[in-house]
Every structure is written in C-alpha cells, then in structure tokens.
Enzyme design. Structure first.
Site, PDB file in Angstrom:
ATOM      1  N   ASP A  12       0.823  -1.227   0.000  1.00  0.00           N
ATOM      2  CA  ASP A  12       0.000   0.000   0.000  1.00  0.00           C
ATOM      3  C   ASP A  12       0.857   1.277   0.000  1.00  0.00           C
ATOM      4  OD1 ASP A  12      -2.039  -1.871   0.496  1.00  0.00           O
ATOM      5  OD2 ASP A  12      -2.038  -1.490   2.647  1.00  0.00           O
ATOM      6  N   GLU A 220     -11.561  -0.167  -3.052  1.00  0.00           N
ATOM      7  CA  GLU A 220     -10.699   0.418  -2.015  1.00  0.00           C
ATOM      8  C   GLU A 220      -9.502   1.099  -2.696  1.00  0.00           C
ATOM      9  OE1 GLU A 220      -9.417  -2.940   0.388  1.00  0.00           O
ATOM     10  OE2 GLU A 220      -8.263  -3.801  -1.254  1.00  0.00           O
TER      11      GLU A 220
HETATM   12  O1  FUB Z   1      -3.193  -3.469   3.613  1.00  0.00           O
HETATM   13  C1  FUB Z   1      -4.494  -3.739   4.056  1.00  0.00           C
HETATM   14  C2  FUB Z   1      -5.480  -3.449   2.995  1.00  0.00           C
HETATM   15  O2  FUB Z   1      -5.203  -4.252   1.857  1.00  0.00           O
HETATM   16  C3  FUB Z   1      -5.446  -2.050   2.449  1.00  0.00           C
HETATM   17  O3  FUB Z   1      -5.978  -1.095   3.310  1.00  0.00           O
HETATM   18  C4  FUB Z   1      -6.179  -2.269   1.197  1.00  0.00           C
HETATM   19  O4  FUB Z   1      -6.144  -1.209   0.285  1.00  0.00           O
HETATM   20  C5  FUB Z   1      -5.508  -3.513   0.684  1.00  0.00           C
HETATM   21  O5  FUB Z   1      -4.303  -3.234   0.023  1.00  0.00           O
END
Ligand code: FUB
Length: 320
Positions: A12, A220
């Site tokens: 991320d 997301e």
């Molecule tokens: O790293 C945890 C979660 O996985 C992140 O918040 C999301 O975007 C995904 O990459």
C-alpha cells in the site's frame, strides 16, 4: 523489475516528494499467523516504517525505521492499514486507519517535524471518521482526504456518514455502487472541515457505475493526482483485482471512468500511488511474488507510468 525493499514485506505505498526526495509511506506486512478471511483479519499490521529515495530508477532506498507503533496509540484495537502523509507549515501529518477497541475502523492523525518521522499520534481518532485507505491531496492550500473500502474496509456499514443500525447494506447489482468519500481537512489538519461527500464515478454515458459492475466499480485504495489540468482518481476494484482510473474537472468529482492502469498482480490485493518525480511519472504498487503468493505478505515495486497524447494512461501488465 527489482523489489524496493527486498528484506521486508511492505504494501500500500503512498508516495510524495518532500524536500526534493521521494518518501514512501507503506503498510508493514508481517506473518502474524491469523487465518485469511473476507474481513482481512490476516492483514494484522502493527507499525509503520518510512522509506526515502533520491532516484526512482536505481533502486536505492533508505529505511528510516519504525515511525509509529500501534502500542503508542491510546485508542488502538488492531490493524494499521494504508496510511498517507501531508505537509503543511513545516509539520508532517500522517492519516492512518486503525480498528478501535470495538473493532471499528477510524482514522487517526500523527504529527512529525520531519517527513521521516517519528510521528506522534493524537490521543483520539478524527471525529466522524470511518473506513480505510486515506489519500491526501493538496491544492491552493486546501487539503482533501479521500478514503473508503468495502468488505473488510467497512464502508458498506455507513450511509450519509451515519453507521447503519443493521450493520451493513450492499446495493443491488443494478443500483449505484457504494462510493468512496472525500472531505476537506480543517486548518489545523486534525479533523474533517466538512461532512465527507460521496465521490461519484460515472460511465461514459454519465450514469453512475453500478454495484454489479465489479470490473469497474470502486472497492478500495483511493489515490488522486493531477495531469494536464485534469484530476485522475484511481482505485482498486478489489475482488476483480484491477487498478482503474476515472478523470474529472474538480477534486470533488464527478469522475468519468477511463480504463485500467494495472492488470492483476500475484496476490489478492492491488494498491498504488502515482507520483511525478524529476520529469517522469511513476506507479508505486505491490505484489506477492517474493512471498510466493501469500496475499498478506506483499512487496513494493515502482514502474514508470506513461500517458498517451490524449491523456489516457497506458495499461501496465501486473503479471498476475
Ligand atoms: O493493507 C491492508 C489493505 O489491503 C489495504 O488497506 C487495502 O487497500 C488492501 O491493500
């Protein structure tokens, strides 16, 4: 392509240029032994490191060590997920999602005097904050925070910024998809200055993308950048594993879907940031090749991102 941090698992990446260098703010994956599930409990991260680079292409990365630890956050439950950092008036503000003691994701703010930290957390989460995956964009002295993520990111539990009493509601497949959110930050950078607004993503006919349109709808990993006067809002489609983008004329949107930036990588999640440095554009992202596909142990990469003359982004092969 070389991995940026070959001796540890990081994911991320939020990347900004501060003081002429690239600063990388990733999530710090580790093997916590928690079983994989749809809530993402296996992403059980407990601290953040900061990294910097002076050359995006030679692969030399400086590790500035642990800059914030979950044990130092008074309201902490568990799971430090994707953070981002903004600079204002000589201070650096980190916005991090974390589950509170009731297992509800909130955002915290931690403040530093230098981009490499250490970051000191505020005693309480941001008022009215919820869900995950912060991205901060600054323009003309205004700071906007984009956020949200469905499934384990809990965005489906909120409507009009209010927690739903029945826990969670997903729209029907033919209804508008759950939108990410954006809110201007307060002058002191510690709170929202306004109620978060939905970020609407339209198709080319001007209709909102629907919940059933899983190849294109938001899941997301919000990011925003500006190129040639247009705003590019990019995000992950989650269960279809694409990084996509949509363009607009305003930081609040609406944005019109344009296409895929990165095809699926090895691993379930895909997540990124897009940054201009020394006259080139770069996509920072992660995959799970070094951990042989363990989706909770991800590794960082960078690759050049190229635009076509009409402003569209050339699709990059994720190799998954
Ligand atoms: O790293 C945890 C979660 O996985 C992140 O918040 C999301 O975007 C995904 O990459």
């Amino acid at each position: 392509m070389k991995y940026l941090i070959p001796n540890d698992y990081m994911a991320d990446p939020s990347v900004h240029v501060f003081n002429g260098k690239l600063y990388i703010y990733p999530s710090h994956d580790w093997e916590s032994g928690i079983e994989e599930n749809d809530n993402g409990d296996h992403f059980n991260m407990k601290d953040y490191h900061v990294f910097s680079m002076e050359d995006a292409e030679n692969g030399e990365v400086t590790d500035h060590g642990v800059v914030l630890d979950v044990k130092d956050i008074p309201w902490a439950g568990r799971q430090l997920w994707d953070c981002d950092v903004a600079h204002k008036n000589g201070k650096y503000y980190m916005y991090f999602p974390l589950k509170d003691k009731n297992d509800i994701f909130r955002f915290g703010v931690a403040v530093a005097d230098r981009p490499e930290g250490p970051f000191i957390p505020q005693p309480d989460p941001m008022r009215g904050s919820y869900s995950i995956d912060s991205c901060i964009y600054e323009e003309n002295g205004n700071y906007y925070m984009y956020f949200g993520g469905i499934w384990g990111g809990q965005l489906q539990r909120y409507k009009d910024n209010i927690a739903l009493e029945n826990g969670a509601t997903y729209p029907a497949d033919n209804e508008p998809a759950i939108p990410p959110r954006v809110a201007k930050l307060s002058d002191d950078m510690l709170q929202f200055a306004e109620a978060p607004r939905p970020v609407i993503i339209l198709d080319k006919e001007g209709k909102p993308l629907t919940q059933g349109d899983t190849q294109r709808r938001f899941f997301e990993a919000s990011w925003i950048h500006k190129y040639n006067g247009k705003y590019y809002f990019s995000y992950s489609t989650g269960d279809t594993h694409l990084l996509c983008y949509a363009t607009g004329d305003n930081p609040y949107g609406p944005f019109t879907y344009q296409g895929v930036i990165l095809t699926p990588v090895v691993g379930w999640t895909t997540h990124h940031s897009i940054t201009e440095y020394k006259g080139k554009w770069y996509l920072f992202h992660h995959d799970c090749v070094p951990s042989k596909g363990k989706t909770w142990l991800r590794s960082l990469k960078v690759t050049e991102l190229k635009y076509n003359p009409d402003g569209t982004i050339q699709t990059i092969n994720g190799g998954g």
